[in-house]
Design an enzyme around this catalytic site. Structure first.
Site, mmCIF file in Angstrom:
data_model
loop_
_atom_site.group_PDB
_atom_site.id
_atom_site.type_symbol
_atom_site.label_atom_id
_atom_site.label_comp_id
_atom_site.label_asym_id
_atom_site.label_seq_id
_atom_site.Cartn_x
_atom_site.Cartn_y
_atom_site.Cartn_z
ATOM 1 N N SER A 1 0.561 -1.306 0.133
ATOM 2 C CA SER A 1 0.104 -0.088 0.030
ATOM 3 C C SER A 1 1.084 1.799 -0.320
ATOM 4 O O SER A 1 1.993 1.154 0.226
ATOM 5 C CB SER A 1 -1.216 0.191 1.014
ATOM 6 O OG SER A 1 -1.360 1.438 1.676
ATOM 7 N N TYR B 1 -2.182 5.790 -4.019
ATOM 8 C CA TYR B 1 -2.820 6.455 -3.798
ATOM 9 C C TYR B 1 -1.812 7.820 -4.328
ATOM 10 O O TYR B 1 -0.851 8.176 -3.861
ATOM 11 C CB TYR B 1 -2.890 7.181 -2.133
ATOM 12 C CG TYR B 1 -3.773 6.674 -1.752
ATOM 13 C CD1 TYR B 1 -5.559 5.325 -2.698
ATOM 14 C CD2 TYR B 1 -3.776 4.774 -0.646
ATOM 15 C CE1 TYR B 1 -6.179 4.871 -1.611
ATOM 16 C CE2 TYR B 1 -4.832 3.917 -0.210
ATOM 17 C CZ TYR B 1 -5.884 3.685 -0.611
ATOM 18 O OH TYR B 1 -6.705 3.013 -0.538
ATOM 19 N N THR C 1 -6.337 2.565 -6.873
ATOM 20 C CA THR C 1 -7.463 1.824 -6.461
ATOM 21 C C THR C 1 -7.838 3.761 -6.504
ATOM 22 O O THR C 1 -7.648 5.005 -5.836
ATOM 23 C CB THR C 1 -6.921 2.283 -4.492
ATOM 24 O OG1 THR C 1 -6.344 1.459 -4.416
ATOM 25 C CG2 THR C 1 -8.042 2.321 -3.627
ATOM 26 N N LYS D 1 -8.283 -0.677 -9.109
ATOM 27 C CA LYS D 1 -8.920 -1.575 -7.620
ATOM 28 C C LYS D 1 -10.309 -0.735 -7.345
ATOM 29 O O LYS D 1 -10.237 0.536 -7.594
ATOM 30 C CB LYS D 1 -8.463 -1.914 -6.834
ATOM 31 C CG LYS D 1 -8.467 -2.132 -5.959
ATOM 32 C CD LYS D 1 -6.949 -2.489 -4.597
ATOM 33 C CE LYS D 1 -7.883 -2.921 -3.382
ATOM 34 N NZ LYS D 1 -8.388 -2.196 -2.041
ATOM 35 N N HIS E 1 -13.941 -2.462 -0.881
ATOM 36 C CA HIS E 1 -12.726 -2.332 0.502
ATOM 37 C C HIS E 1 -13.080 -2.321 1.422
ATOM 38 O O HIS E 1 -12.943 -1.511 2.449
ATOM 39 C CB HIS E 1 -12.710 -1.037 0.585
ATOM 40 C CG HIS E 1 -11.796 0.369 0.377
ATOM 41 N ND1 HIS E 1 -10.575 0.622 -0.799
ATOM 42 C CD2 HIS E 1 -10.640 -0.002 1.649
ATOM 43 C CE1 HIS E 1 -9.485 1.242 -0.638
ATOM 44 N NE2 HIS E 1 -9.264 0.984 0.960
ATOM 45 N N VAL F 1 -13.174 -12.266 2.124
ATOM 46 C CA VAL F 1 -12.903 -13.781 1.500
ATOM 47 C C VAL F 1 -12.682 -13.702 3.189
ATOM 48 O O VAL F 1 -11.723 -13.611 3.234
ATOM 49 C CB VAL F 1 -11.842 -13.631 0.336
ATOM 50 C CG1 VAL F 1 -11.461 -15.156 0.802
ATOM 51 C CG2 VAL F 1 -12.405 -12.926 -1.561
ATOM 52 N N ARG F 2 -13.139 -15.582 3.094
ATOM 53 C CA ARG F 2 -12.902 -15.669 4.961
ATOM 54 C C ARG F 2 -12.616 -17.261 4.823
ATOM 55 O O ARG F 2 -12.032 -17.628 5.252
ATOM 56 C CB ARG F 2 -13.350 -14.764 5.798
ATOM 57 C CG ARG F 2 -13.959 -13.480 6.009
ATOM 58 C CD ARG F 2 -12.851 -13.070 6.958
ATOM 59 N NE ARG F 2 -13.116 -11.733 6.853
ATOM 60 C CZ ARG F 2 -13.166 -10.978 6.169
ATOM 61 N NH1 ARG F 2 -12.457 -11.358 4.843
ATOM 62 N NH2 ARG F 2 -13.177 -9.301 6.247
HETATM 63 N N1 FMN Z 1 -7.204 -0.465 -0.292
HETATM 64 C C1 FMN Z 1 -6.127 0.334 -0.784
HETATM 65 O O1 FMN Z 1 -6.382 0.146 -2.111
HETATM 66 N N2 FMN Z 1 -5.169 0.283 -0.427
HETATM 67 C C2 FMN Z 1 -5.026 0.724 1.113
HETATM 68 O O2 FMN Z 1 -3.913 1.241 1.374
HETATM 69 C C3 FMN Z 1 -5.695 -0.058 2.437
HETATM 70 N N3 FMN Z 1 -5.720 0.106 3.638
HETATM 71 C C4 FMN Z 1 -6.355 -0.498 3.589
HETATM 72 C C5 FMN Z 1 -6.667 -1.006 5.273
HETATM 73 C C6 FMN Z 1 -7.572 -2.153 6.452
HETATM 74 C C7 FMN Z 1 -6.909 -2.408 7.641
HETATM 75 C C8 FMN Z 1 -8.140 -2.913 5.540
HETATM 76 C C9 FMN Z 1 -9.158 -3.204 6.285
HETATM 77 C C10 FMN Z 1 -9.271 -2.328 4.291
HETATM 78 C C11 FMN Z 1 -7.768 -1.941 3.307
HETATM 79 N N4 FMN Z 1 -8.182 -1.122 2.368
HETATM 80 C C12 FMN Z 1 -6.771 -0.862 1.034
HETATM 81 C C13 FMN Z 1 -8.496 -2.279 1.248
HETATM 82 C C14 FMN Z 1 -8.466 -3.483 0.897
HETATM 83 O O3 FMN Z 1 -7.407 -3.751 -0.158
HETATM 84 C C15 FMN Z 1 -9.118 -4.564 0.707
HETATM 85 O O4 FMN Z 1 -9.981 -4.170 -0.347
HETATM 86 C C16 FMN Z 1 -10.520 -5.072 1.499
HETATM 87 O O5 FMN Z 1 -9.603 -5.600 3.069
HETATM 88 C C17 FMN Z 1 -10.907 -6.437 1.166
HETATM 89 O O6 FMN Z 1 -12.202 -7.156 2.476
HETATM 90 P P1 FMN Z 1 -11.592 -7.669 3.188
HETATM 91 O O7 FMN Z 1 -10.348 -7.502 4.259
HETATM 92 O O8 FMN Z 1 -13.004 -7.643 4.272
HETATM 93 O O9 FMN Z 1 -11.552 -9.108 2.572
#
Ligand code: FMN
Length: 369
Positions: A122, A146, A172, A241, A265, A299-300
């Site tokens: 990230s 970003y 993203t 994304k 997200h 996804v779990r």
């Molecule tokens: N997505 C990004 O594209 N950039 C990020 O910096 C980013 N930070 C995240 C931080 C946290 C704590 C979480 C939980 C998600 C973040 N995401 C970010 C989204 C993840 O890439 C992903 O889409 C998401 O975790 C999927 O959902 P799930 O973890 O419930 O399966």
């Protein structure tokens, strides 16, 4: 506004028993400081979409095929130049240091010890490219950007990501400002450490800053020409994304995207969006194999990976479960979670009568409605 003067992230490194990844969230809530835990686990608004990402799986069943002559299913697949041991990779996640003192370097080490998958880094990482690189130990990585409002800074960031060895860029597009994260507002959550990759375009390092503030300083007007710019400047394949509609998938491809990343997200952005899985099939039909599809959000279990592949995804990205594994066991915990997904997927593939990932992609799901 800043509340967290001191933040005690977990430091323990141990293998963990993963009965199901749902248990990990509860266990992590006991070892991660509340502000950090709520930031990781929480969603936006009333968390409708966060919950829907889970209940969405119930809409489709997996039909067990028997007499299928299957033994020791093969989970290997490939994307672009990468041969993968499993059809899942790490989603880009900000600030792993909230989960564990080793930050993204710990996650990277867990991923490299598991092997045969890809880490997404990230832009809001709390560790530097160099620190993550040490953990990754030569394993492949993609970089999630970003963007800055300043084009020169975007070029610098892309240069650094390429130098670091990124083989794809993830743009993203669903987070041009923060979703309404009510838990974070209640906790007055601010990041307890900086974000070295993007600090060049922030008014501070990221430390003691809220997500709202950081997003506001990043580029908010994202459009197809940004995809084109990143693809042309970096020369790397670009994923967009946050795709949730067939229209946006085709727009992204038309702008030069080499991949579509279906995601909401993790229910952290627009609340009341449908479950991510509910949007996948229509997007996959529209994309019609023109470019690979990565899927995430909710996804779990092995069954979830199976259903997403059978609905048109090529690669699955896992998010929170890995972060909770990091919190509970550092790099060893990350490895345990990845091993769980591999074992669970293999079990599901065997019971469903599918020998290969290609077989899974061709499997017919049962409409549970
Ligand atoms: N997505 C990004 O594209 N950039 C990020 O910096 C980013 N930070 C995240 C931080 C946290 C704590 C979480 C939980 C998600 C973040 N995401 C970010 C989204 C993840 O890439 C992903 O889409 C998401 O975790 C999927 O959902 P799930 O973890 O419930 O399966």
């Amino acid at each position: 506004m800043s509340e967290q003067v001191k933040y005690d992230a977990p430091t323990v490194e141990q293998e963990i028993e993963v009965i199901s990844t749902y248990h990990l969230e509860e266990a992590a809530s006991h070892v991660v400081p509340k502000g950090g835990f709520d930031y990781m686990a929480g969603g936006s608004g009333k968390e409708f979409t966060l919950k829907r990402n889970d209940s969405a799986w119930d809409k489709k069943g997996i039909l067990p095929r028997v007499l299928a002559n299957v033994e020791n299913p093969d989970t290997s697949t490939s994307i672009f130049e990468h041969d993968l041991k499993v059809p899942f990779i790490m989603a880009p996640i900000a600030a792993h240091g909230l989960a564990h003192a080793t930050k993204e370097a710990g996650t990277a080490r867990g991923i490299s010890e598991f092997g045969g998958t890809i880490m997404s880094i990230s832009a809001y990482s709390g560790a530097t490219f160099e620190e993550i690189d040490k953990g990754l130990n030569g394993n492949p990585r993609w970089f999630q950007i970003y963007m800055s409002k300043d084009e020169e800074m975007n070029k610098n960031i892309l240069d650094e990501a390429k130098q670091d060895g990124a083989t794809a860029i993830i743009l993203t597009a669903d987070a041009t400002l923060s979703g309404n994260r009510e838990r974070d507002i209640t906790n007055k959550f601010v990041y307890p450490f900086g974000m070295p990759i993007v600090s060049r375009y922030l008014t501070g390092s990221g430390e003691n800053m809220s997500l709202n503030n950081i997003y506001a300083q990043s580029k908010q007007k994202i459009e197809p020409s940004d995809v084109k710019f990143i693809a042309e400047y970096s020369g790397l394949p670009v994923f967009v994304k946050g795709i949730q509609t067939p229209e946006d998938a085709l727009l992204a491809i038309g702008a030069g995207a080499s991949g579509v990343w279906v995601s909401n997200h993790g229910g952290r952005q627009l609340d009341n969006a449908p479950g991510s899985f509910e949007t996948l099939e229509a997007i996959s039909k529209a994309v019609a194999g023109q470019v690979p599809i990565v899927f995430d959000s909710g996804v779990r279990r092995g069954e979830h990976i199976f259903k997403a592949l059978a609905s048109g995804a090529d690669i699955i990205a896992v998010g929170r479960p890995v972060l909770f594994g990091l919190a509970l066991g550092g790099y060893k915990g990350v490895k345990s979670v990845l091993e769980y997904f591999e074992t669970d997927l293999k079990r599901v593939m065997q019971l469903a009568g599918t020998q290969t990932i290609e077989d899974v992609k061709n499997a017919q799901l049962f409409d549970m409605k």
